[in-house]
Design a protein around this motif. Structure first.
Motif, mmCIF file in Angstrom:
data_model
loop_
_atom_site.group_PDB
_atom_site.id
_atom_site.type_symbol
_atom_site.label_atom_id
_atom_site.label_comp_id
_atom_site.label_asym_id
_atom_site.label_seq_id
_atom_site.Cartn_x
_atom_site.Cartn_y
_atom_site.Cartn_z
ATOM 1 N N THR A 28 0.443 -1.212 0.040
ATOM 2 C CA THR A 28 0.169 -0.281 0.386
ATOM 3 C C THR A 28 0.700 0.913 0.350
ATOM 4 O O THR A 28 1.882 1.620 0.887
ATOM 5 N N ARG A 81 0.742 4.459 0.941
ATOM 6 C CA ARG A 81 0.265 4.998 2.459
ATOM 7 C C ARG A 81 0.120 6.467 2.188
ATOM 8 O O ARG A 81 -1.247 7.710 2.178
ATOM 9 N N THR A 124 -2.678 7.046 -0.448
ATOM 10 C CA THR A 124 -4.435 6.267 0.162
ATOM 11 C C THR A 124 -4.746 6.854 1.132
ATOM 12 O O THR A 124 -6.188 7.433 0.739
ATOM 13 N N LYS A 182 -11.159 -2.243 0.801
ATOM 14 C CA LYS A 182 -11.668 -1.897 -0.323
ATOM 15 C C LYS A 182 -12.684 -2.443 -1.618
ATOM 16 O O LYS A 182 -12.663 -0.823 -1.611
ATOM 17 N N ILE A 216 -4.017 0.904 8.604
ATOM 18 C CA ILE A 216 -2.336 1.668 8.163
ATOM 19 C C ILE A 216 -2.016 2.574 9.115
ATOM 20 O O ILE A 216 -0.289 2.247 8.519
ATOM 21 N N PHE A 262 -4.465 1.132 -2.054
ATOM 22 C CA PHE A 262 -4.218 0.802 -1.613
ATOM 23 C C PHE A 262 -4.940 -0.975 -1.889
ATOM 24 O O PHE A 262 -5.642 -1.000 -2.228
ATOM 25 N N HIS A 263 -3.716 -1.759 -1.264
ATOM 26 C CA HIS A 263 -3.446 -2.820 -0.978
ATOM 27 C C HIS A 263 -3.689 -3.295 0.151
ATOM 28 O O HIS A 263 -3.320 -3.442 1.390
ATOM 29 N N GLU A 264 -4.498 -4.661 0.665
ATOM 30 C CA GLU A 264 -4.881 -5.442 1.681
ATOM 31 C C GLU A 264 -4.866 -6.955 1.413
ATOM 32 O O GLU A 264 -4.705 -7.352 0.292
#
Length: 489
Positions: free
Chosen positions: A4, A6, A9, A72, A123, A182-184
């Motif tokens: 991500t 930050r 995001t 997301k 985050i 944004f990656h989760e």
């Protein structure tokens, strides 16, 4: 797994909150003009409550879905739905259409703010979260400064329809940034959404809203609401995956945050809804002047939040909560006492500023306290549950005050309620006989004065609830775990 970004995001989340903040200020400023054009002053409250009700009902559901399927996809879905509702609201040609599409808009809004705040909790660490609060507070501050002015200028030079269209570029930008940066990593487990609980909650809140309007014929809804909400609590205690886990309220910080948040939100939404109506409908002011009355509150709130976030690094939650809520009481008392036709508007504006400062200190401390009380797997539902109580407080507060306005306008049966629409048109009662205009203006003024005293009572009750907040430091809370939620109650 991509990492991500930050900063970008955070920018996306700030844009999403900016969209929500702009919605509050611009629409509140424009609504008296909308009523003057479309008519339906008796439905004035429903333009706000339809939006808040649909978002309220969906907030805990979206919170649970974000814990199950990730933040997301839920945030993106809510953003798209919000934009569709915004476009449709701007194309409305009647009050009925506007209320229906505001409901659709609210169905999307229910995902935006709680999921955005949950991502911030994911985050950033507690110390970082307190600092980044300043950036998000600046978003509300900018929206508070430009929103009322923008709404007034749009109504004056374009059309009220455009107050809904301005959300579209912001929402599109938010979605693009979230999809890209944004990656989760979601740890999915075999879980099941509590449909029975969601339906009972939805029906109970709708019945409660009808009941609190107190117009006589709909008082039957109050016992129905109590029955439905009682059934909801019983279901939530037994299902393995509840919409709102009752166990999180074992934490005094979460329980008291929910009560205090519901009460001060009822006061806050009441102020943003009915102060502009007073300025245009009673004082005969312009939309820009009406928006300027709520600007001090909306700007002071985020400024105080910046200081609250920094002070939390050095102190505990309780002083900020109790002190902030005390300031809201002072501000709303001054507003109730002094918001009169012959008073310089700078005095109630100062009162609204005090109200906003108090909200900034208290709401920031309460939200961070809630997020600190649980682990990751429950942070989404805990945040959403707290937002649920805040929004349901706003829904019920605006609905109750709307009932007060309509009851005052109905006191003289010889005068149709619809005649009061002329008070909000560009001619301000030009086509209404002077005696009827005087009666209508007096009835509207009386109803709004009652509402301002209700706002004071709500902040006083919130302050009393805040006095019971536990004396705990930032790091001494005991997080609730999923094992607690799954345990029988």
């Amino acid at each position: 797994m991509r990492k991500t970004h930050r900063p970008l995001t955070t920018l996306a989340l700030a844009l999403s909150l900016f969209m929500a903040a702009l919605e509050v200020t611009v629409v509140s400023t424009a609504m008296p003009t909308v009523i003057g054009e479309l008519g339906g002053i008796e439905h004035y409250a429903w333009v706000f409550t339809a939006y808040m009700l649909s978002s309220t009902i969906t907030v805990p559901i979206y919170g649970k879905l974000s814990d199950l399927y990730g933040r997301k996809p839920i945030l993106l879905f809510g953003t798209v739905l919000f934009l569709v509702g915004s476009m449709a609201s701007g194309l409305s040609t009647s009050m009925e259409m506007l209320i229906a599409f505001r409901t659709l808009q609210g169905l999307g809004a229910g995902a935006i703010q709680p999921v955005a705040l949950t991502i911030i909790g994911d985050i950033y660490s507690l110390e970082e979260r307190a600092k980044v609060q300043g950036a998000f507070s600046a978003v509300w501050g900018v929206a508070g400064l430009i929103g009322p002015l923008t709404g007034g200028l749009i109504v004056k030079y374009l059309s009220w329809h455009w107050v809904f269209f301005i959300n579209v570029p912001v929402g599109v930008g938010t979605a693009l940034l979230m999809m890209t940066f944004f990656h989760e990593q979601v740890h999915r487990k075999p879980q099941k959404l509590d449909y029975a609980g969601a339906m009972l909650l939805s029906a109970g809140v709708v019945a409660l809203l009808f009941g609190v309007q107190g117009l006589g014929w709909n008082l039957w809804a109050l016992p129905v609401a109590l029955l439905l909400l009682f059934a909801f609590v019983q279901v939530e205690r037994r299902v393995p995956e509840p919409v709102i886990p009752m166990s999180i309220f074992k934490q005094p910080a979460i329980a008291i945050s929910s009560v205090a948040g519901a009460l001060f939100s009822a006061a806050m939404f009441g102020a943003t809804t009915y102060v502009p109506l007073y300025v245009q409908g009673v004082l005969g002011g312009s939309p820009t002047l009406a928006g300027g009355m709520i600007t001090p509150m909306i700007v002071a709130w985020p400024v105080a939040s910046v200081f609250a976030g920094r002070m939390l690094l050095k102190t505990s939650f309780r002083p900020l909560i109790v002190g902030g809520l005390a300031l809201t009481v002072v501000g709303t008392l001054v507003m109730a006492l002094l918001l009169k036709p012959d008073l310089p508007l700078i005095i109630p504006q100062i009162a609204m500023g005090l109200f906003g400062v108090g909200l900034g200190f208290a709401s920031t401390a309460l939200m961070i306290a809630v997020q600190t009380s649980v682990g990751w797997e429950l942070r989404g539902v805990a945040t959403a549950s707290n937002m649920f109580f805040r929004t349901i407080g706003g829904v019920l507060g605006v609905g109750l005050m709307g009932g007060v306005i309509v009851s005052q306008l109905l006191k003289d049966p010889s005068i149709p309620v619809s005649a009061a629409n002329s008070l909000l048109g560009p001619e301000h009662g030009h086509d209404v006989p002077p005696e009827m205009l005087k009666t209508l203006s007096g009835a509207l003024s009386t109803g709004l004065t009652i509402n301002f005293w209700l706002i004071f009572v709500l902040t006083a009750a919130s302050f009393i609830a805040g006095l019971f907040f536990p004396r705990v430091s930032r790091g001494s809370g005991t997080p609730v775990s999923t094992a607690d939620v799954a345990a029988p109650h």
